[in-house]
Each structure stands twice: as C-alpha cells, then as structure tokens.
Write an enzyme that holds these catalytic residues in place. Structure first.
Site, PDB file in Angstrom:
ATOM      1  N   ASP A 181       1.690  21.630 -16.849  1.00 18.53           N
ATOM      2  CA  ASP A 181       1.799  21.312 -15.430  1.00 18.53           C
ATOM      3  C   ASP A 181       3.278  21.323 -15.005  1.00 18.53           C
ATOM      4  O   ASP A 181       4.166  20.944 -15.790  1.00 18.53           O
ATOM      5  CB  ASP A 181       1.188  19.912 -15.200  1.00 18.53           C
ATOM      6  CG  ASP A 181       0.904  19.619 -13.744  1.00 18.53           C
ATOM      7  OD1 ASP A 181       0.656  20.563 -12.970  1.00 18.53           O
ATOM      8  OD2 ASP A 181       0.935  18.427 -13.365  1.00 18.53           O
TER       9      ASP A 181
ATOM     10  N   SER B 127      -4.589  11.516  -6.554  1.00 23.53           N
ATOM     11  CA  SER B 127      -4.641  10.047  -6.486  1.00 23.53           C
ATOM     12  C   SER B 127      -4.571   9.543  -5.057  1.00 23.53           C
ATOM     13  O   SER B 127      -3.704   9.972  -4.281  1.00 23.53           O
ATOM     14  CB  SER B 127      -3.478   9.445  -7.282  1.00 23.53           C
ATOM     15  OG  SER B 127      -3.600   9.786  -8.625  1.00 23.53           O
TER      16      SER B 127
ATOM     17  N   HIS C  98      -2.872  19.477  -5.494  1.00 22.54           N
ATOM     18  CA  HIS C  98      -2.051  18.493  -6.210  1.00 22.54           C
ATOM     19  C   HIS C  98      -2.141  17.170  -5.460  1.00 22.54           C
ATOM     20  O   HIS C  98      -2.391  17.142  -4.257  1.00 22.54           O
ATOM     21  CB  HIS C  98      -0.602  18.973  -6.273  1.00 22.54           C
ATOM     22  CG  HIS C  98      -0.387  20.011  -7.340  1.00 22.54           C
ATOM     23  ND1 HIS C  98       0.373  19.777  -8.460  1.00 22.54           N
ATOM     24  CD2 HIS C  98      -0.875  21.269  -7.476  1.00 22.54           C
ATOM     25  CE1 HIS C  98       0.350  20.858  -9.234  1.00 22.54           C
ATOM     26  NE2 HIS C  98      -0.392  21.783  -8.649  1.00 22.54           N
TER      27      HIS C  98
ATOM     28  N   HIS D 257       2.032  13.551  -4.159  1.00 23.14           N
ATOM     29  CA  HIS D 257       1.952  13.090  -5.544  1.00 23.14           C
ATOM     30  C   HIS D 257       2.077  11.577  -5.516  1.00 23.14           C
ATOM     31  O   HIS D 257       3.036  11.044  -4.935  1.00 23.14           O
ATOM     32  CB  HIS D 257       3.124  13.658  -6.363  1.00 23.14           C
ATOM     33  CG  HIS D 257       2.943  15.097  -6.763  1.00 23.14           C
ATOM     34  ND1 HIS D 257       3.928  16.040  -6.582  1.00 23.14           N
ATOM     35  CD2 HIS D 257       1.911  15.744  -7.374  1.00 23.14           C
ATOM     36  CE1 HIS D 257       3.501  17.203  -7.064  1.00 23.14           C
ATOM     37  NE2 HIS D 257       2.283  17.058  -7.530  1.00 23.14           N
TER      38      HIS D 257
ATOM     39  N   GLU E  96       3.078  27.582  -6.972  1.00 24.53           N
ATOM     40  CA  GLU E  96       3.028  26.765  -5.745  1.00 24.53           C
ATOM     41  C   GLU E  96       3.961  27.341  -4.693  1.00 24.53           C
ATOM     42  O   GLU E  96       5.088  27.704  -4.993  1.00 24.53           O
ATOM     43  CB  GLU E  96       3.460  25.333  -6.121  1.00 24.53           C
ATOM     44  CG  GLU E  96       3.574  24.373  -4.950  1.00 24.53           C
ATOM     45  CD  GLU E  96       3.819  22.925  -5.414  1.00 24.53           C
ATOM     46  OE1 GLU E  96       3.287  22.520  -6.467  1.00 24.53           O
ATOM     47  OE2 GLU E  96       4.562  22.217  -4.717  1.00 24.53           O
TER      48      GLU E  96
END
Ligand code: 13P
Length: 283
Positions: free
Chosen positions: A81, A209, A206, A178, A133
């Site tokens: 990653d 959370s 991405h 993130h 990305e």
C-alpha cells in the site's frame, strides 16, 4: 489460498461488490483479517504500507503472510500500500506480493503519469498488478498516512491517466479522508459516477474508516471494488491495550495472551467491513 489481486477485484467488479483491504503489519493483523474473511466466506486483501518498512522486515513479513494466505479457506491477496519508492516496489514484487500501489499523487499529472507508467511496466513484466492514485486523500484524525491536499479526482484526468499508464486499479479521491472524520464527511458520489463512466478498471476507495455505511454502499454501486481500512482497526487494538494497561489482572498476564485477545478484538471490526462490502445484511 493466495490469489492475484486482479482476479479478486475483477470478480468483485462483475458482482458489484467490494473487497476489504486491511492494513496489516504483524502476525495478529494478518490472522485477524483472514479470520474475518473466512467467517464471512469472502475474499480479502492484506495490505502492508511502505511506511511500515522501517520497522517491519518486508521479506520476513511476506513469507509469513503468504504462508497464512495459502492455508486460508478463502482467496487472499497480498498488496503493497502507498509506496513512494521504486525500491520498495521491486522488493515487494521479488517476495511475492500480488499487487503494489504506486502513490505519485503529490506530482502534477504529467509527472505522475510518467512515474506510474514506469512502475506499471515493471510490475506487469513480473505479473503483478498496479494501483495508482490521482487527486489526493487528506488526513483526518488518528491516521497513520501522509497528509494529502484533498484534491478531488478529475474524470478527464482519470481517463488519460489510466490510458497512458496501463494501471489495473485506480484510487479515486472523492472526499474520503485517511483516518476518522473531524466533521461531516463530504463525499462526492456524483463525481465517482463520472469517474466510473470515464474508466473501465476497478476503482478503489481509500479512507474506509469512519465513512458512513450508506455512503460506502452507494460507492460500491458506482464502481468501488476495494475499500482500504486501517484506522478503525488500529483504534480498536489500541483501546484493547489501554484496557490491559489499566487492569491489575492484565498486568500479570503474558504478552502472548494479550496479543491473542487483541486479535480477537479487531477481527469483529474487520468482519463488519467484510460484510458491508459484500452487501450482506449487518447482524
Ligand atoms: P483509513 O485509515 O481511513 O481506514 O484508510 C486506510 C487507507 O486508505 C489505507 O490506504
């Protein structure tokens, strides 16, 4: 079983589902990821960030993760990653990673294309697929990732980027962060639909959370096939360790038991994502 990432993501794309990519960096996080996926009978991607390489032996980690993946009852892929250095990518390819992410998002488009194409050509020669990305994901609370400037992905740029680099998966910046959100999440699903219309490869989200379930479900409808998750799992593990640190009984407990309990604490957090991404009803 260890399966190429591309195979897992193309199947997810066909089924209009997504696969969780959990950030892992030790035995417990790998075992918990596989446990969560096995309990749901879903594939999973275990992802080691380049940022952990100063403290995690890449070759040793890969041997351990691949051995566990091979024994798993479900498809498991091993992904590098957010790699910024070609050297890490070459090392990951050499030790059996099934995909790598090259993150050139800090460069302007032309430079990002040139650098990403170089990596894609190299990885493809080794049969390894590549994620890249454009645009940039910014950092919310408790994240371990580098700060991005929050630039959203332009669909026309996405089309050009994919055509000129030959990457296999595209991380689209649509407003997720993130880490945990510090305010209301502002996710541009309309933009995601435009990006999906502009490119045919699987899209990656991405910043899983803290992203509301309903938004993740709609993002999957609009082409997201992989959702990266790190911070929520880390927060659950850290809470477990804090509970241990403040318990007299835990202070007399062996570290192996504390780490095993930590694995059992994070597996349900991972399972919640595996289920959500498979678009199954939450229990
Ligand atoms: P979160 O930390 O928000 O889950 O994001 C993880 C991620 O996108 C890693 O690439």
């Amino acid at each position: 079983m260890l399966i190429p990432t591309k195979e897992i993501l193309l199947a997810a794309q066909r089924e209009k589902k997504a696969v969780a990519a959990f950030n892992v960096f030790n035995l417990e996080t790998v075992q918990a990821s596989v446990q969560a996926a096995e309990e749901e009978n879903r594939p999973v991607i275990i992802a080691l960030g380049e940022r952990y390489l100063p403290t995690v032996d890449l070759e040793g980690f890969a041997a351990m993760a691949i051995a566990i993946a091979r024994k798993a009852a479900i498809p498991v892929a091993l992904h590098l990653d957010h790699a910024y250095e070609k050297e890490s990518i070459v090392r990951a390819i050499r030790c059996g990673f099934t995909s790598v992410m090259y993150d050139g998002s800090k460069y302007e488009l032309g430079e990002n294309i040139a650098r990403t194409k170089d990596i894609a050509d190299l990885a493809h020669m080794a049969g390894v697929s590549v994620e890249a990305e454009i645009g940039s994901v910014s950092r919310g609370a408790f994240s371990d990732e580098e700060e991005g400037d929050g630039r959203l992905t332009d669909p026309a740029d996405a089309k050009r980027f994919v055509e000129e680099t030959g990457v296999d998966f595209l991380a689209a910046a649509i407003g997720t962060v993130h880490g945990m959100y510090t305010g209301e999440p502002k996710i541009d699903l309309e933009l995601l639909r435009e990006i999906e219309a502009a490119v045919t490869i699987p899209l990656v989200l991405h910043g899983g959370s803290g992203t509301p379930d309903a938004i993740i479900a709609q993002a999957i409808e609009s082409g997201i096939c992989k959702v990266n998750v790190n911070t929520e799992v880390s927060l659950a593990a850290v809470s477990h360790l804090i509970r241990c640190a403040s318990s007299a009984e835990a202070q007399r407990t062996h570290l192996s038991a504390i780490m095993a309990d930590m694995q059992y604490t994070i597996a349900p957090v991972m399972k919640k994502f595996v289920k959500l991404l498979a678009r199954q009803e939450q229990a």
